[in-house]
Design a protein around this motif. Sequence first.
Motif, PDB file in Angstrom:
ATOM      1  N   ALA B  14     112.836  36.368   0.438  1.00 51.27           N
ATOM      2  CA  ALA B  14     112.645  36.573   1.858  1.00 51.27           C
ATOM      3  C   ALA B  14     112.036  35.443   2.576  1.00 51.27           C
ATOM      4  N   ILE B  15     111.089  34.903   1.898  1.00 48.44           N
ATOM      5  CA  ILE B  15     110.265  33.551   2.426  1.00 48.44           C
ATOM      6  C   ILE B  15     111.236  32.484   2.631  1.00 48.44           C
ATOM      7  N   LEU B  17     114.424  32.293   2.682  1.00 52.58           N
ATOM      8  CA  LEU B  17     115.449  32.402   3.822  1.00 52.58           C
ATOM      9  C   LEU B  17     114.973  32.205   5.149  1.00 52.58           C
ATOM     10  N   ARG B  18     113.856  32.754   5.414  1.00 56.37           N
ATOM     11  CA  ARG B  18     112.886  32.740   6.617  1.00 56.37           C
ATOM     12  C   ARG B  18     112.458  31.345   6.951  1.00 56.37           C
ATOM     13  N   LEU B  21     115.422  29.016   7.642  1.00 55.29           N
ATOM     14  CA  LEU B  21     115.882  29.188   9.036  1.00 55.29           C
ATOM     15  C   LEU B  21     115.008  28.316  10.032  1.00 55.29           C
ATOM     16  N   ASP B  22     113.746  28.404   9.720  1.00 55.83           N
ATOM     17  CA  ASP B  22     112.751  27.904  10.719  1.00 55.83           C
ATOM     18  C   ASP B  22     112.771  26.351  10.543  1.00 55.83           C
ATOM     19  N   ARG B  26     115.012  25.550  14.011  1.00 52.55           N
ATOM     20  CA  ARG B  26     113.852  25.719  15.004  1.00 52.55           C
ATOM     21  C   ARG B  26     114.178  25.544  16.233  1.00 52.55           C
ATOM     22  N   CYS B  89     101.330  28.643   8.931  1.00 51.21           N
ATOM     23  CA  CYS B  89     102.729  29.084   9.582  1.00 51.21           C
ATOM     24  C   CYS B  89     103.286  30.373   9.291  1.00 51.21           C
ATOM     25  N   PRO B  92     101.388  35.635  10.718  1.00 48.98           N
ATOM     26  CA  PRO B  92     101.534  37.164  10.961  1.00 48.98           C
ATOM     27  C   PRO B  92     102.273  37.807   9.857  1.00 48.98           C
TER      28      PRO B  92
END
Lengths: 220, 258
Positions: B14-15, B17-18, B21-22, B26, B89, B92
């Motif tokens: 999950a991280i 891919l996230r 993307l970033d 971005r 980064c 959250p």
Amino acid sequence: MIRIEDVHKRYKTDHGMGRWVLQGISLTIPANTNVGLIGINGAGKSTLLRIIGGMDYPNKGRVVRQCRVSWPMGQGGLEATLTGRQNAKFVCRVHGHQNDLPDRLAFVQDFSELGRAFDEPIKTYSSGMRARLQFALSLAFDFDVYISDEVTAAGDASFRKKTAAAFKDMAHRAGLIMVAHDENTLKQFCQAGILISDGKAQWFDQIDDALKAYRDGIQK
Amino acid sequence: MRSQLSITLAVWHAIFLREALDRLFRERGAWFWLLIEPITHIGFLALMWGVIRKTDMGGMDVVVWLMVGMLAFFLFRRTAIQVMYAVDCNRPLFVYRQVKPFDTAVVRGGLEAFIMALVSAIIIVIVNLLGRDAIPSDPLLVMGAVLGLWLFGMGYGLIASVLMELVPELEHILKILMMPLYLISGSIWPLASIPSPYREYLMINPIAHGVEAVRLGYVSHYHAVPGLSLGYLYACSAASIFLGLLLYRRYVLRLVMQ
């Protein structure tokens, strides 16, 4: 079942370590029990809730979770640069739902009623839209125990009605540990209660007894 | 109930891919700037060396010499900086207790290696098409040296991210430190040209060993700087990663607690 063993907690402030918020809390919360946390402002209700949920760690002691525990309902973290859909995918993957990803995404998109905004970055969302997405994410997974910190239903009237219904349904299905200041909400959802005062916790099998002890404590 | 390993792997997936993307999308054309930054550095310095009629560097074509050194140093620098800000980064996302600070650091480092592999491949193809011979003669040595640089970047980033959390002012110093590291690592001018004993002082820096070793892997008759040792680079990498992991273990709570 969640076992809380001798949990102590204090926070670091700008002037060294602060006072002890929680001092030696030991409790066992049985499975499928709805529990309300009661106490005055600053008593440490939210702190204990965060520690139970694993968002925060005790300075001493530990929490043993023998079931799936949610993050605080409606307070899931969102990455501002990613879209609603990308954030939802992240949360699904972290919770091991890579295989039924489309189903979960469809649920989140449907429940949040965000429409096309679901594919816009979170930073463009209003606070109401954020709340919709966060609440939909919380309901997208089957947890054994949900934790909820003052979930004042956000959004407009129709969405508030929908979340209230979903919340009620969820409270029947799974365990719930909640913080709320409204007595009627607590009585409606919870059987048992935990009264927190002076860093100690006291367990009551009946929420009414806990509320009574809380009122007696204030009047003194 | 999922096993601990399957949770960790799901979180890494999950991280990854996230973060990808970033990193790539971005802003408008974010991926383009990842590619163009090393190209401009190589191009500008090739122009500078060309102006003073320097075409050969210790037996290597100066453009290939610059390309190799620059890509090697960029791999270290980008990995170090990405890992350094991994916790910051992803703040959250620590609400989901499955996500641990170390996960974000290791996945970011891996992603950077992946991106640099693509960037390097593209630049090597371009330089080859421009008629320079940019094919390594000893690919194993190149890979060994590159891996050492990447590991040192990971270690540097791990240590820096914890130090930054404990003493926020260090962020400025760590940022400033990257500039002299760029100059003294031998990616823009040859360390072999520096007289003793100053050269020995510069060779304390493990990045210099990595950069020179990659060049030696590219051209076997390259006059590498004396005292070159891959073992020293790996020792520094192992020590820094070990120290970084130790700091993470010790201060992991501080990294995520509010």
